[in-house]
Design a protein around this motif. Structure first.
Motif, mmCIF file in Angstrom:
data_model
loop_
_atom_site.group_PDB
_atom_site.id
_atom_site.type_symbol
_atom_site.label_atom_id
_atom_site.label_comp_id
_atom_site.label_asym_id
_atom_site.label_seq_id
_atom_site.Cartn_x
_atom_site.Cartn_y
_atom_site.Cartn_z
ATOM 1 N N LEU A 51 0.847 -1.207 0.000
ATOM 2 C CA LEU A 51 0.000 0.000 0.000
ATOM 3 C C LEU A 51 0.878 1.251 0.000
ATOM 4 O O LEU A 51 0.624 2.213 -0.727
ATOM 5 C CB LEU A 51 -0.907 0.023 1.237
ATOM 6 C CG LEU A 51 -2.054 -0.999 1.283
ATOM 7 C CD1 LEU A 51 -2.737 -0.982 2.649
ATOM 8 C CD2 LEU A 51 -3.072 -0.733 0.189
ATOM 9 N N PHE A 54 2.459 1.689 -3.374
ATOM 10 C CA PHE A 54 1.439 2.176 -4.312
ATOM 11 C C PHE A 54 1.330 3.708 -4.214
ATOM 12 O O PHE A 54 1.334 4.412 -5.218
ATOM 13 C CB PHE A 54 0.090 1.512 -4.007
ATOM 14 C CG PHE A 54 -1.077 2.204 -4.663
ATOM 15 C CD1 PHE A 54 -1.317 2.038 -6.018
ATOM 16 C CD2 PHE A 54 -1.908 3.037 -3.933
ATOM 17 C CE1 PHE A 54 -2.380 2.703 -6.636
ATOM 18 C CE2 PHE A 54 -2.967 3.694 -4.538
ATOM 19 C CZ PHE A 54 -3.193 3.534 -5.901
ATOM 20 N N TYR A 77 -1.882 -8.832 -1.196
ATOM 21 C CA TYR A 77 -1.269 -8.353 -2.430
ATOM 22 C C TYR A 77 0.116 -8.969 -2.579
ATOM 23 O O TYR A 77 0.586 -9.185 -3.676
ATOM 24 C CB TYR A 77 -1.120 -6.828 -2.403
ATOM 25 C CG TYR A 77 -2.425 -6.088 -2.402
ATOM 26 C CD1 TYR A 77 -3.219 -6.050 -3.533
ATOM 27 C CD2 TYR A 77 -2.859 -5.409 -1.271
ATOM 28 C CE1 TYR A 77 -4.415 -5.352 -3.541
ATOM 29 C CE2 TYR A 77 -4.044 -4.706 -1.275
ATOM 30 C CZ TYR A 77 -4.821 -4.683 -2.408
ATOM 31 O OH TYR A 77 -6.001 -3.998 -2.408
ATOM 32 N N LEU A 104 -9.208 0.816 -9.015
ATOM 33 C CA LEU A 104 -8.854 1.679 -7.888
ATOM 34 C C LEU A 104 -10.036 2.572 -7.543
ATOM 35 O O LEU A 104 -10.938 2.767 -8.359
ATOM 36 C CB LEU A 104 -7.659 2.560 -8.275
ATOM 37 C CG LEU A 104 -6.358 1.833 -8.583
ATOM 38 C CD1 LEU A 104 -5.334 2.803 -9.158
ATOM 39 C CD2 LEU A 104 -5.793 1.173 -7.317
ATOM 40 N N LEU A 122 -6.023 2.107 -3.044
ATOM 41 C CA LEU A 122 -5.965 0.724 -3.534
ATOM 42 C C LEU A 122 -6.956 -0.155 -2.758
ATOM 43 O O LEU A 122 -7.610 -1.017 -3.333
ATOM 44 C CB LEU A 122 -4.528 0.212 -3.358
ATOM 45 C CG LEU A 122 -4.225 -1.236 -3.675
ATOM 46 C CD1 LEU A 122 -4.668 -1.608 -5.084
ATOM 47 C CD2 LEU A 122 -2.722 -1.501 -3.520
ATOM 48 N N ASN A 123 -7.077 0.056 -1.462
ATOM 49 C CA ASN A 123 -8.019 -0.730 -0.645
ATOM 50 C C ASN A 123 -9.361 -0.024 -0.477
ATOM 51 O O ASN A 123 -10.381 -0.515 -0.885
ATOM 52 C CB ASN A 123 -7.465 -0.951 0.767
ATOM 53 C CG ASN A 123 -6.673 -2.236 0.881
ATOM 54 O OD1 ASN A 123 -6.660 -3.039 -0.039
ATOM 55 N ND2 ASN A 123 -6.011 -2.422 2.014
ATOM 56 N N THR A 157 -12.503 -0.785 -2.900
ATOM 57 C CA THR A 157 -12.278 -1.382 -4.224
ATOM 58 C C THR A 157 -12.545 -2.886 -4.119
ATOM 59 O O THR A 157 -12.610 -3.426 -2.995
ATOM 60 C CB THR A 157 -10.805 -1.196 -4.645
ATOM 61 O OG1 THR A 157 -9.991 -1.929 -3.712
ATOM 62 C CG2 THR A 157 -10.401 0.268 -4.659
ATOM 63 N N ASP A 224 -6.494 4.004 2.485
ATOM 64 C CA ASP A 224 -5.525 2.950 2.756
ATOM 65 C C ASP A 224 -4.927 3.163 4.149
ATOM 66 O O ASP A 224 -5.666 3.333 5.095
ATOM 67 C CB ASP A 224 -4.472 2.876 1.635
ATOM 68 C CG ASP A 224 -5.132 2.521 0.287
ATOM 69 O OD1 ASP A 224 -6.204 1.887 0.309
ATOM 70 O OD2 ASP A 224 -4.594 2.876 -0.759
ATOM 71 N N LYS A 244 -5.686 2.287 -13.055
ATOM 72 C CA LYS A 244 -5.713 0.956 -12.430
ATOM 73 C C LYS A 244 -4.323 0.665 -11.883
ATOM 74 O O LYS A 244 -3.355 1.310 -12.296
ATOM 75 C CB LYS A 244 -6.061 -0.107 -13.472
ATOM 76 C CG LYS A 244 -7.519 -0.033 -13.912
ATOM 77 C CD LYS A 244 -7.854 -1.211 -14.791
ATOM 78 C CE LYS A 244 -9.358 -1.423 -14.778
ATOM 79 N NZ LYS A 244 -9.726 -2.755 -15.205
ATOM 80 N N ILE A 245 -4.236 -0.316 -11.013
ATOM 81 C CA ILE A 245 -2.907 -0.785 -10.599
ATOM 82 C C ILE A 245 -2.605 -2.051 -11.389
ATOM 83 O O ILE A 245 -3.488 -2.905 -11.562
ATOM 84 C CB ILE A 245 -2.817 -1.048 -9.076
ATOM 85 C CG1 ILE A 245 -1.393 -1.470 -8.711
ATOM 86 C CG2 ILE A 245 -3.834 -2.079 -8.599
ATOM 87 C CD1 ILE A 245 -1.109 -1.525 -7.210
#
Ligand code: NAD
Length: 270
Positions: A51, A54, A77, A104, A122-123, A157, A224, A244-245
Motif C-alpha cells: 500500500l 502504491f 497483495y 482503484l 488501492l483498498n 475497491t 488505505d 488501475k494498478i
C-alpha cells in the motif's frame, strides 16, 4: 528492466530485500536499479508495504508494475513468499511483460474554502467521526439516498473488499468487477433513524457523495494506511478511478485461491 526494491523497516524485510538485490545484480544486462522511475516495483514486507509503495508511485501507474514479496503472515497483495525469491528472479528473467490490472478508488474531497483534492486508494477510503456519531447524507448519482448515523462509512475497491470492508460485513468482490462497495461502520438503525443497513455496490459510471452534517467535532478521512483529520470538508465523492494498478503477471495466484488461503485455510471436515 528498471527495478526498485521497496522494503519495510523490519530486520527480516531488510535482509530479504538485500538478498534479492544481490540476486538481481547478477544480471546487469537485464536489471537496472532505478527508484525514481521503475518499470517494476518489488515490495518486501506485507500488504502495508505494498500500500505504501502504491502511494509512493501513484503518479507513475501508467508504466509501473508491482510485485509483492511477503515477510509477515497475511499477504493479500504480497503473494510471493520470502523463500521463493530465487524463483522470482528466474521468472523475471523470462518475463514477457504480461500484467493483471485491478480497479482503484478515486476520492474527491471538497473543502469548505472551495478547494478540492483528489486521491486514489488501492483498498478503501473511510470517513469516521472519532468522537460521537457521524451524521451524513449519502447521495447516489446526485440523488439523496439516506441519512447515515453511526461510526462511519467505507468505500472499498474489489481488492480492498477483503480488508476493512470485510470487517464491516461487506461482500468479497472479484476484481474483474469495476465497482466500489459502500459499507457501514456501526450504523444506528431503529424506528427513528434508518439506513440501508447492508453494503451497496456501484458500477463504473456512478458516484457516491457523502455530505457530513456535523463536522464541527472533526472527522477523520482515511485512504488505505493514510489519514487526515479535518473540520473543513463540505463533501466527499467516491467513484471507480480511471487509473488501475498493474501487477506483473508471471505467476498469478487466482483471486479465489487467495481468498481461501487467507481466510479459510485447510479446514478439517469430519
Ligand atoms: P495494519 O498494519 O493495521 O494491517 C491491517 C491488516 O489488513 C493486515 O493484516 C494486512 O495484511 C491486512 N490487509 C491489508 N490489505 C488487505 C487486503 N486488501 N485484503 C485482506 N487483508 C488486507 O495496517 P496496514 O498494513 O497499513 O493496512 C491498512 C489497511 O488496514 C487499510 O487499508 C484497511 O483496509 C485495514 N484496516 C482494517 C480495519 C479492520 O479490519 N477493522 C481497520 C482499519 C484498517
Amino acid at each position: 528492466m528498471k527495478v526498485s526494491i521497496y522494503k519495510n523497516n523490519s530486520t527480516k524485510s531488510q535482509t530479504i530485500g538485500n538478498i534479492l538485490s544481490k540476486l538481481l545484480s547478477r544480471y546487469p544486462d537485464t536489471f537496472v536499479f532505478d527508484d525514481a522511475k521503475p518499470d517494476v516495483v518489488i515490495t518486501v514486507g506485507g500488504d502495508g508495504t505494498l500500500l505504501s509503495a502504491f502511494h509512493h508511485y501513484v503518479d507513475q501507474l501508467d508504466h509501473t508494475r508491482f510485485i509483492g514479496v511477503h515477510t509477515g503472515h497475511l499477504g493479500f497483495y504480497a503473494d510471493w513468499q520470502e523463500f521463493e525469491i530465487d524463483h522470482l528472479v528466474d521468472s523475471l528473467l523470462t518475463y514477457e511483460g504480461r500484467t493483471i490490472s485491478y480497479p482503484l478508488l478515486e476520492m474527491t474531497i471538497q473543502y469548505t474554502d472551495g478547494k478540492k483534492n483528489n486521491f486514489l486508494a488501492l483498498n478503501e477510503a473511510a470517513i469516521k467521526q472519532p468522537e460521537g456519531t457521524l451524521v451524513a447524507d449519502v447521495y447516489l448519482d446526485g440523488e439523496r439516498f439516506e441519512r447515515f448515523r453511526g461510526d462511519g462509512l467505507t468505500a472499498a475497491t474489489p481488492t480492498g473488499s477483503t480488508a476493512y470492508n470485510k470487517a464491516n460485513g461487506g461482500a468479497v468482490m472479484h476484481p474483474s468487477l469495476a465497482s466500489i462497495q459502500l459499507s457501514e461502520i456501526a450504523s444506528i438503525n431503529n424506528r427513528v433513524f434508518r439506513t440501508l443497513g447492508s453494503p451497496l455496490v456501484i458500477g463504473p459510471d456512478e458516484t457516491i457523495r457523502v455530505v457530513p452534517l456535523n463536522v464541527d467535532n472533526g472527522v477523520t478521512l482515511t485512504y488505505d494506511h493514510l489519514s487526515q483529520a479535518t473540520t473543513d470538508i463540505e463533501w466527499l465523492e467516491f467513484r471507480v478511478a480511471k487509473e488501475k494498478i498493474a501487477f506483473a503477471e508471471h505467476r498469478h495466484t487466482r483471486f479465489w485461491h487467495r481468498v481461501r488461503d487467507s481466510f479459510i485455510g485447510d479446514e478439517v471436515i469430519d
